[in-house]
Write an enzyme that holds these catalytic residues in place. Structure first.
Site, mmCIF file in Angstrom:
data_model
loop_
_atom_site.group_PDB
_atom_site.id
_atom_site.type_symbol
_atom_site.label_atom_id
_atom_site.label_comp_id
_atom_site.label_asym_id
_atom_site.label_seq_id
_atom_site.Cartn_x
_atom_site.Cartn_y
_atom_site.Cartn_z
ATOM 1 N N HIS A 1 -20.247 -27.451 -11.791
ATOM 2 C CA HIS A 1 -21.177 -27.791 -12.879
ATOM 3 C C HIS A 1 -22.387 -26.878 -12.769
ATOM 4 O O HIS A 1 -23.273 -27.090 -11.937
ATOM 5 C CB HIS A 1 -21.624 -29.249 -12.769
ATOM 6 C CG HIS A 1 -22.492 -29.697 -13.913
ATOM 7 N ND1 HIS A 1 -22.268 -30.868 -14.594
ATOM 8 C CD2 HIS A 1 -23.575 -29.148 -14.507
ATOM 9 C CE1 HIS A 1 -23.178 -31.013 -15.545
ATOM 10 N NE2 HIS A 1 -23.996 -29.970 -15.506
ATOM 11 N N HIS B 1 -25.335 -24.309 -14.969
ATOM 12 C CA HIS B 1 -25.978 -23.749 -16.164
ATOM 13 C C HIS B 1 -26.457 -22.338 -15.840
ATOM 14 O O HIS B 1 -27.258 -22.144 -14.920
ATOM 15 C CB HIS B 1 -27.177 -24.601 -16.581
ATOM 16 C CG HIS B 1 -26.821 -25.995 -16.977
ATOM 17 N ND1 HIS B 1 -26.498 -26.343 -18.271
ATOM 18 C CD2 HIS B 1 -26.724 -27.140 -16.246
ATOM 19 C CE1 HIS B 1 -26.227 -27.646 -18.329
ATOM 20 N NE2 HIS B 1 -26.361 -28.149 -17.111
ATOM 21 N N LYS C 1 -16.747 -30.336 -22.684
ATOM 22 C CA LYS C 1 -17.919 -31.098 -22.267
ATOM 23 C C LYS C 1 -18.353 -32.090 -23.344
ATOM 24 O O LYS C 1 -18.557 -31.738 -24.503
ATOM 25 C CB LYS C 1 -19.087 -30.151 -21.955
ATOM 26 C CG LYS C 1 -20.334 -30.844 -21.419
ATOM 27 C CD LYS C 1 -20.060 -31.540 -20.090
ATOM 28 C CE LYS C 1 -21.283 -32.308 -19.608
ATOM 29 N NZ LYS C 1 -22.174 -31.463 -18.813
ATOM 30 N N HIS D 1 -21.192 -36.082 -19.624
ATOM 31 C CA HIS D 1 -22.569 -36.453 -19.316
ATOM 32 C C HIS D 1 -22.666 -37.946 -19.586
ATOM 33 O O HIS D 1 -22.736 -38.373 -20.743
ATOM 34 C CB HIS D 1 -23.561 -35.672 -20.182
ATOM 35 C CG HIS D 1 -25.000 -35.984 -19.867
ATOM 36 N ND1 HIS D 1 -25.844 -35.062 -19.278
ATOM 37 C CD2 HIS D 1 -25.737 -37.104 -20.033
ATOM 38 C CE1 HIS D 1 -27.042 -35.605 -19.111
ATOM 39 N NE2 HIS D 1 -26.993 -36.854 -19.566
ATOM 40 N N HIS E 1 -22.547 -35.192 -12.445
ATOM 41 C CA HIS E 1 -23.832 -35.508 -11.800
ATOM 42 C C HIS E 1 -24.120 -37.009 -11.727
ATOM 43 O O HIS E 1 -25.108 -37.506 -12.271
ATOM 44 C CB HIS E 1 -24.982 -34.772 -12.491
ATOM 45 C CG HIS E 1 -24.957 -34.762 -13.989
ATOM 46 N ND1 HIS E 1 -24.775 -35.891 -14.766
ATOM 47 C CD2 HIS E 1 -25.114 -33.751 -14.867
ATOM 48 C CE1 HIS E 1 -24.812 -35.576 -16.040
ATOM 49 N NE2 HIS E 1 -25.016 -34.270 -16.129
ATOM 50 N N ASP F 1 -25.299 -28.711 -10.974
ATOM 51 C CA ASP F 1 -26.083 -28.899 -12.194
ATOM 52 C C ASP F 1 -27.365 -28.060 -12.123
ATOM 53 O O ASP F 1 -28.410 -28.456 -12.647
ATOM 54 C CB ASP F 1 -26.423 -30.375 -12.427
ATOM 55 C CG ASP F 1 -26.993 -30.645 -13.818
ATOM 56 O OD1 ASP F 1 -26.780 -29.810 -14.717
ATOM 57 O OD2 ASP F 1 -27.667 -31.678 -13.987
#
Length: 380
Positions: A46, A48, A132, A170, A208, A282
């Site tokens: 995970h 970004h 996602k 999420h 997460h 994350d």
């Protein structure tokens, strides 16, 4: 007249005392042996990476020690099609350091209008490894997310089961009527649990996780179909970390940090050796000015320190022997991918985290900025 004591009257009968030679002894220093672990190269399930200058700035921090990463699609505009995902993958590869074999594994951003055919194209591309689910408004750039999962996305979910395409979740509801600290539990009760009941063969990663409720839910599901990623911050910080010594914007992320009891439950789960939990940082970089303002962005930039923090958690739990499975085995096993064959080292040696990373366009502040950590990763 003084009487003779027993000692003085019998002194001649005593054996002579041995003469002891007293010498100054030199203390020998024991050799300093550093604790060192060699583990299979980890993956980040995970991550970004953003785009443009920010992408170029942060990708080396992940590509240096991780073999692969699941790349989040919440850009502006979001990565909603296979064509966009492939183009984004090319931009990541172009931004990587030379002689780097880091592999970005792409994802699609699920919307109310995503089609089943797009899932087929995604699987056929060989570049996309998950879809996602962002509930609309749940986090950064999620305004285009799903508004009605069961009313608008059922054909897509059916195709994902057929294509064995994981759904990456999420896990928070976004209703203003639900307390922000309860959003994960309410999501499990009202959305995720019914989803698993309706699609028991759908592979789901609860991203997460932040609560003991999430731990219990994942552990209650069929192994191999429901798993969870865990971040460094949710293993070592609780909600007090947002406010101690004043408001701490660089500890603010979504899902938000929770009570200490939840943190302890997550630590217990990941250090137990369970295959259901694996590494997902994350890591979410933002320029410093966008974090330190009246309405700051959510996200912790932990890529430079993640492996050090995970090692600390497992060491303190007396579970260093289980670290490699969490960082390097459980993730690829769940996704049906081969484990990495290359190695990295983790050495027990103090190192100081930079206070920030500076670039011509601004600064990025990492997790634990300016603090000293005890485990240092390096390539074997």
């Amino acid at each position: 007249m003084l009487k003779t004591s027993f000692f003085s009257s019998n002194i001649s009968q005593l054996s002579p005392l041995p003469i002891v030679s007293i010498r100054r002894q030199t203390k020998l220093k024991a050799p300093c042996v550093k604790m060192e672990l060699s583990i299979a190269r980890p993956d980040d399930w995970h991550l970004h990476l953003r785009e443009g200058e920010l992408l170029e700035a942060v990708v080396p921090h992940s590509s240096n020690h991780f073999g692969r990463a699941i790349i989040m699609p919440n850009l502006k505009p979001p990565i909603t099609t296979t064509l966009k995902a492939v183009a984004y993958q090319k931009s990541i590869l172009k931004s990587m350091p030379e002689n780097c074999d880091f592999a970005p594994l792409m994802t699609l951003y699920l919307t109310d209008t995503t089609s089943p055919n797009e899932i087929k194209l995604a699987r056929e591309s060989g570049a996309i490894f998950g879809v996602k689910l962002y509930p609309a408004g749940a986090t950064t750039n999620s305004q285009d997310g799903v508004t009605d999962l069961f009313g608008k996305c059922l054909p897509v979910l059916e195709e994902m089961v057929h294509q064995n395409m994981p759904l990456l979740v999420h896990g928070e509801v976004t209703s203003s009527e639900v307390d922000i600290f309860d959003r994960e539990k309410v999501f499990i009760d009202t959305i995720l649990s019914p989803l698993i009941q309706k699609f028991p063969r759908l592979k789901v990663v609860m991203e997460h996780i932040t609560t003991k409720d999430a731990v219990q839910f994942v552990e209650s599901c069929d192994e191999g179909f429901v798993a969870a990623t865990v971040t460094p911050q949710h293993l070592v910080l609780n909600r007090n970390s947002l406010f101690q010594g004043g408001l701490q914007p660089h500890n603010y992320c979504l899902p938000v940090l929770k009570r200490e009891t939840h943190r302890q439950a997550i630590v217990k789960a990941v250090t137990s050796g369970s295959k259901r939990f694996f590494l997902g940082t994350d890591s979410a970089p933002h320029e410093k000015r966008t974090k330190e303002r009246s309405c700051g962005c959510a996200g912790v930039y932990n890529a430079p320190v993640a492996l050090s923090v995970y090692a600390k958690v497992f060491e303190e739990a007396g579970a260093l022997d289980k670290l490699e499975a969490f960082t390097s085995f459980n993730g690829p096993d769940f996704y049906g991918l081969p484990r990495n064959t290359s190695k990295i080292k983790l050495t027990k040696t103090p190192w100081k985290v930079p206070s920030s990373f500076s670039f011509p366009w601004g600064d990025i502040v990492p997790m634990f900025a300016g603090e000293t950590l005890e485990w240092l990763p390096s390539n074997s």
